[in-house]
Design an enzyme around this catalytic site. Structure first.
Site, PDB file in Angstrom:
ATOM      1  N   ARG A 185     -40.398 -40.487   3.159  1.00 51.24           N
ATOM      2  CA  ARG A 185     -39.267 -40.251   4.035  1.00 51.24           C
ATOM      3  C   ARG A 185     -39.236 -38.795   4.465  1.00 51.24           C
ATOM      4  O   ARG A 185     -39.674 -37.905   3.758  1.00 51.24           O
ATOM      5  CB  ARG A 185     -37.956 -40.612   3.313  1.00 51.24           C
ATOM      6  CG  ARG A 185     -37.891 -42.061   2.895  1.00 51.24           C
ATOM      7  CD  ARG A 185     -36.550 -42.431   2.301  1.00 51.24           C
ATOM      8  NE  ARG A 185     -36.055 -41.461   1.316  1.00 51.24           N
ATOM      9  CZ  ARG A 185     -35.231 -41.794   0.332  1.00 51.24           C
ATOM     10  NH1 ARG A 185     -34.830 -43.030   0.179  1.00 51.24           N
ATOM     11  NH2 ARG A 185     -34.805 -40.869  -0.514  1.00 51.24           N
ATOM     12  N   ARG A 190     -42.717 -38.231  -4.040  1.00 51.39           N
ATOM     13  CA  ARG A 190     -42.057 -39.536  -3.980  1.00 51.39           C
ATOM     14  C   ARG A 190     -42.402 -40.287  -2.691  1.00 51.39           C
ATOM     15  O   ARG A 190     -42.372 -39.731  -1.599  1.00 51.39           O
ATOM     16  CB  ARG A 190     -40.530 -39.351  -4.082  1.00 51.39           C
ATOM     17  CG  ARG A 190     -39.779 -40.643  -4.233  1.00 51.39           C
ATOM     18  CD  ARG A 190     -38.344 -40.396  -4.656  1.00 51.39           C
ATOM     19  NE  ARG A 190     -37.528 -39.825  -3.593  1.00 51.39           N
ATOM     20  CZ  ARG A 190     -36.199 -39.691  -3.674  1.00 51.39           C
ATOM     21  NH1 ARG A 190     -35.573 -40.059  -4.769  1.00 51.39           N
ATOM     22  NH2 ARG A 190     -35.534 -39.157  -2.681  1.00 51.39           N
ATOM     23  N   ARG A 229     -18.268 -33.575  -1.474  1.00 51.64           N
ATOM     24  CA  ARG A 229     -19.312 -32.612  -1.153  1.00 51.64           C
ATOM     25  C   ARG A 229     -18.747 -31.284  -0.647  1.00 51.64           C
ATOM     26  O   ARG A 229     -19.513 -30.397  -0.283  1.00 51.64           O
ATOM     27  CB  ARG A 229     -20.252 -33.191  -0.100  1.00 51.64           C
ATOM     28  CG  ARG A 229     -21.218 -34.213  -0.673  1.00 51.64           C
ATOM     29  CD  ARG A 229     -22.191 -34.667   0.381  1.00 51.64           C
ATOM     30  NE  ARG A 229     -23.299 -35.425  -0.193  1.00 51.64           N
ATOM     31  CZ  ARG A 229     -24.266 -35.979   0.517  1.00 51.64           C
ATOM     32  NH1 ARG A 229     -24.264 -35.838   1.824  1.00 51.64           N
ATOM     33  NH2 ARG A 229     -25.228 -36.646  -0.071  1.00 51.64           N
ATOM     34  N   ARG A 272     -32.231 -28.766   2.367  1.00 47.34           N
ATOM     35  CA  ARG A 272     -31.116 -29.557   1.823  1.00 47.34           C
ATOM     36  C   ARG A 272     -30.561 -28.919   0.553  1.00 47.34           C
ATOM     37  O   ARG A 272     -29.342 -28.931   0.313  1.00 47.34           O
ATOM     38  CB  ARG A 272     -31.572 -30.985   1.534  1.00 47.34           C
ATOM     39  CG  ARG A 272     -31.826 -31.834   2.767  1.00 47.34           C
ATOM     40  CD  ARG A 272     -32.343 -33.204   2.374  1.00 47.34           C
ATOM     41  NE  ARG A 272     -31.356 -33.956   1.618  1.00 47.34           N
ATOM     42  CZ  ARG A 272     -31.660 -34.870   0.703  1.00 47.34           C
ATOM     43  NH1 ARG A 272     -32.915 -35.111   0.408  1.00 47.34           N
ATOM     44  NH2 ARG A 272     -30.705 -35.514   0.079  1.00 47.34           N
ATOM     45  N   LYS A 276     -29.246 -38.152 -10.359  1.00 45.07           N
ATOM     46  CA  LYS A 276     -27.907 -38.740 -10.455  1.00 45.07           C
ATOM     47  C   LYS A 276     -27.955 -40.256 -10.367  1.00 45.07           C
ATOM     48  O   LYS A 276     -27.255 -40.950 -11.119  1.00 45.07           O
ATOM     49  CB  LYS A 276     -26.990 -38.215  -9.341  1.00 45.07           C
ATOM     50  CG  LYS A 276     -26.750 -36.725  -9.361  1.00 45.07           C
ATOM     51  CD  LYS A 276     -25.687 -36.332  -8.362  1.00 45.07           C
ATOM     52  CE  LYS A 276     -25.960 -36.830  -6.954  1.00 45.07           C
ATOM     53  NZ  LYS A 276     -27.186 -36.254  -6.353  1.00 45.07           N
TER      54      LYS A 276
END
Length: 258
Positions: free
Chosen positions: A193, A160, A126, A204, A53
């Site tokens: 992270r 990542r 959300r 998630r 996104k």
């Protein structure tokens, strides 16, 4: 609910302020992006976390000159600054949870109170509750759903690594750093992270499925959702651009694709 003072600390919607030239530019942009009923163009971009996104919304900004408000950027800026709010956000992220809906709505509504032109929202609403509250706050012209398979997201995010001070992101598969484990510009260490670790990502995504997917149903019933399935932003974005230009009639301000 977030106070106006706290909201002003967060980097959200890009907007023109300050000089005479900036004011004139702002007026020009607002006039250009009026919809057929003389209202600024409002849109949402949705999809799973890590689904692209952010990349696509930045390309929309470049090609169509539509400012984007990213709740993720707001939250990350607070985390990086280690503000009291950022510490709470970091704890929530480390636990693999989504940031509380009422707090996010407070961040967004405070920014919208200072925005009169066109915009795109990334990562909001959300929940159906937020969507209903948002409907009472403003209108939505369309909802762009970036439909990326969950397994693609897990593979992408677990590869990542990030340079925290600048926010620069590297992917070991298709955008690796020149020197392993080091930022290209500063030579400082890269970190992974907590929310990019596979177990956290899976959790998630399940939360996203449970809490956010009903939002798509909410807007789909209103005929506002347009789905863009795929696994690569370079493939998905041209389809998004074609829709915005063809179906919504938005003019291209910069003939760029990346």
């Amino acid at each position: 609910m977030l106070s106006r003072t706290s909201s002003n600390m967060i980097r959200g919607v890009s907007r023109f302020t300050g000089t005479k030239q900036a004011t004139q530019a702002s007026i020009a942009v607002q006039r250009k992006w009026m919809s057929t009923d003389d209202k600024p163009f409002h849109s949402l971009i949705m999809g799973p976390p890590g689904g692209g996104k952010g990349t696509i919304s930045k390309r929309i900004l470049k090609r169509f000159d539509i400012p984007c408000m990213s709740t993720g950027d707001m939250i990350r800026s607070q985390i990086q600054a280690k503000t009291p709010m950022g510490v709470k956000f970091q704890q929530t992220v480390n636990e693999g949870k989504l940031v509380p809906a009422d707090l996010v709505f407070g961040l967004v509504s405070a920014e919208l109170d200072n925005t009169t032109g066109p915009f795109m929202l990334d990562g909001f609403p959300r929940s159906v509750e937020q969507a209903e509250m948002f409907s009472g706050h403003t209108y939505v012209d369309c909802v762009l759903n970036i439909d990326v398979p969950f397994e693609t997201v897990i593979e992408r995010l677990s590869s990542r690594w990030c340079h925290l001070p600048s926010g620069r992101i590297y992917n070991l598969e298709y955008n690796p750093p020149k020197v392993a484990g080091k930022d290209d510009e500063t030579g400082e260490d890269l970190v992974q992270r907590e929310d990019d670790k596979p177990e956290t990502i899976r959790h998630r995504l399940e939360l996203y499925r449970e809490e956010t997917m009903p939002v798509l149903e909410f807007y789909d019933k209103q005929g506002l959702v347009v789905n863009f399935p795929g696994t690569e932003s370079d493939v998905i974005f041209p389809e998004v651009a074609k829709y915005l230009e063809g179906e919504k009639g938005l003019p291209v301000t910069n003939d760029v694709w990346k």
